[in-house]
Write an enzyme that holds these catalytic residues in place. Structure first.
Site, PDB file in Angstrom:
ATOM      1  N   ASP A   1      59.669 -24.486  -0.454  1.00 20.36           N
ATOM      2  CA  ASP A   1      59.128 -23.640  -1.517  1.00 20.36           C
ATOM      3  C   ASP A   1      59.203 -22.156  -1.139  1.00 20.36           C
ATOM      4  OD1 ASP A   1      58.129 -24.980  -3.808  1.00 20.36           O
ATOM      5  OD2 ASP A   1      56.390 -25.734  -2.689  1.00 20.36           O
TER       6      ASP A   1
ATOM      7  N   GLN B   1      52.870 -30.282  -4.047  1.00 23.96           N
ATOM      8  CA  GLN B   1      52.799 -29.821  -5.444  1.00 23.96           C
ATOM      9  C   GLN B   1      51.472 -29.106  -5.702  1.00 23.96           C
ATOM     10  OE1 GLN B   1      55.424 -30.119  -7.502  1.00 23.96           O
ATOM     11  NE2 GLN B   1      54.378 -29.111  -9.189  1.00 23.96           N
TER      12      GLN B   1
ATOM     13  N   LYS C   1      61.629 -34.020  -9.478  1.00 29.32           N
ATOM     14  CA  LYS C   1      62.112 -33.675  -8.135  1.00 29.32           C
ATOM     15  C   LYS C   1      62.696 -34.923  -7.464  1.00 29.32           C
ATOM     16  CE  LYS C   1      59.138 -29.688  -7.852  1.00 29.32           C
ATOM     17  NZ  LYS C   1      57.830 -29.085  -7.588  1.00 29.32           N
TER      18      LYS C   1
HETATM   19  N1  GUN Z   1      53.626 -26.112  -9.090  1.00 30.73           N
HETATM   20  C1  GUN Z   1      54.307 -25.472 -10.065  1.00 30.73           C
HETATM   21  N2  GUN Z   1      55.450 -24.939  -9.580  1.00 30.73           N
HETATM   22  C2  GUN Z   1      55.484 -25.247  -8.267  1.00 30.73           C
HETATM   23  C3  GUN Z   1      56.431 -24.998  -7.232  1.00 30.73           C
HETATM   24  O1  GUN Z   1      57.465 -24.344  -7.398  1.00 30.73           O
HETATM   25  N3  GUN Z   1      56.114 -25.506  -6.012  1.00 30.73           N
HETATM   26  C4  GUN Z   1      54.968 -26.184  -5.776  1.00 30.73           C
HETATM   27  N4  GUN Z   1      54.744 -26.626  -4.540  1.00 30.73           N
HETATM   28  N5  GUN Z   1      54.074 -26.435  -6.709  1.00 30.73           N
HETATM   29  C5  GUN Z   1      54.343 -25.979  -7.951  1.00 30.73           C
END
Ligand code: GUN
Length: 283
Positions: A120, A97, A53
């Site tokens: 998200d 996350q 990211k």
């Molecule tokens: N963990 C795995 N996929 C995601 C996601 O799309 N967003 C977040 N915040 N955590 C994750």
């Protein structure tokens, strides 16, 4: 013989577009999209996602901050950080996350994020906005699926769309996005009876069930568009999807591979949401 949908290529073209939009936004408004990512503890898979990211932000010219917090972080400390980021004008998107260490309450953290910075789209306000079709942010995985379907030139309107899986982050929002495009949508899950009968009706089949090679050729209609959201690790260490590629590929018109299909799209969709959040701050 199906055409293979190349997620890496589609993702790269989204990022090219975002790079241009960033330059324009900086030049016209002095706004550089900013994303803050929080990771608590040292789950190896989460670390890789967060690094990707951060790299994605750099690639399209965004400002980014990554908070790598120790596993012992308290709920109060985490919420305080989210609140600080909520009122930081350089930050347009906040992502915590998941999964969090067991002693932390994920729902409370999601609720603490300002819905206008919730890139998200996990906050109930954004979930509700998706339900009524009035939304800025699309949840990243279903948004990636939609972009891949669109890349094939397939018109979703009036088509039989079948989603296997009903999770809050993929199956349910996926069904809504297909419905907003006027698909006739069916959601299947572990209790669905005569699953193959339902999946054989699908013009567009999205599979997000989390079982390796679950969908086989006999479950797929000739000419279907098949999107595989699955990401499973075989005993030999190889990645495989929820779709048995070898038996489904000869019947499908388009199919996503694993890896290289939906996976490369999700971070690009996160970057797209961050751009949207930044643009939404223009008065
Ligand atoms: N963990 C795995 N996929 C995601 C996601 O799309 N967003 C977040 N915040 N955590 C994750």
């Amino acid at each position: 013989m199906a055409k293979i949908i190349n997620g890496k290529e589609v993702s790269a073209s989204v990022r090219e577009e975002l790079k241009k939009e960033t330059a324009e936004l900086v030049e016209k408004y002095g706004i550089r999209p900013g994303l803050a990512v929080i990771i608590v503890g040292d789950d190896p898979a989460s670390k890789v996602y967060v690094n990707n990211k951060e790299k994605g932000c750099a690639e399209v010219g965004y400002y980014s901050e990554v908070y790598r917090l120790p596993a012992e972080t308290t709920q109060e400390e985490l919420i305080a950080l989210v609140q600080k980021l909520n009122s930081d004008d350089k930050i347009h998107g906040i992502l915590c996350q998941l999964p969090l260490p067991k002693h932390l309450d994920e729902n409370e953290v999601i609720l603490a994020i300002n819905p206008d910075k919730d890139v998200d789209a996990f906050h109930p306000v954004n979930v509700g906005r998706i339900m009524i079709g009035d939304y800025s942010f699309l949840p990243c995985t279903p948004a990636g699926v939609m972009t891949l379907i669109e890349s094939t030139g397939t018109d979703i309107s009036g088509k039989e769309c079948v989603v296997i899986g009903r999770s809050n982050i993929v199956g349910k929002p996926q069904a809504m996005l297909l419905l907003h495009k006027n698909g006739t949508v069916t959601i299947c899950h572990s209790r669905t009876k005569n699953l193959a009968e339902v999946t054989r009706r699908a013009d567009i089949l999205v599979v997000a069930i989390g079982k390796a090679d679950f969908v086989t050729g006999d479950m797929v209609k000739e000419g279907a568009v098949v999107i595989d959201v699955g990401m499973n690790r075989r005993a030999d260490g190889k990645l495989t999807g929820d779709v048995d590629f070898a038996s489904v590929e000869p019947k499908a018109s388009y199919i996503t591979p694993v890896p290289g299909g939906v996976g490369p799209m999700t971070i690009s969709m996160l970057l797209r949401n961050t751009m949207t959040a930044a643009k939404n701050t223009i008065k």
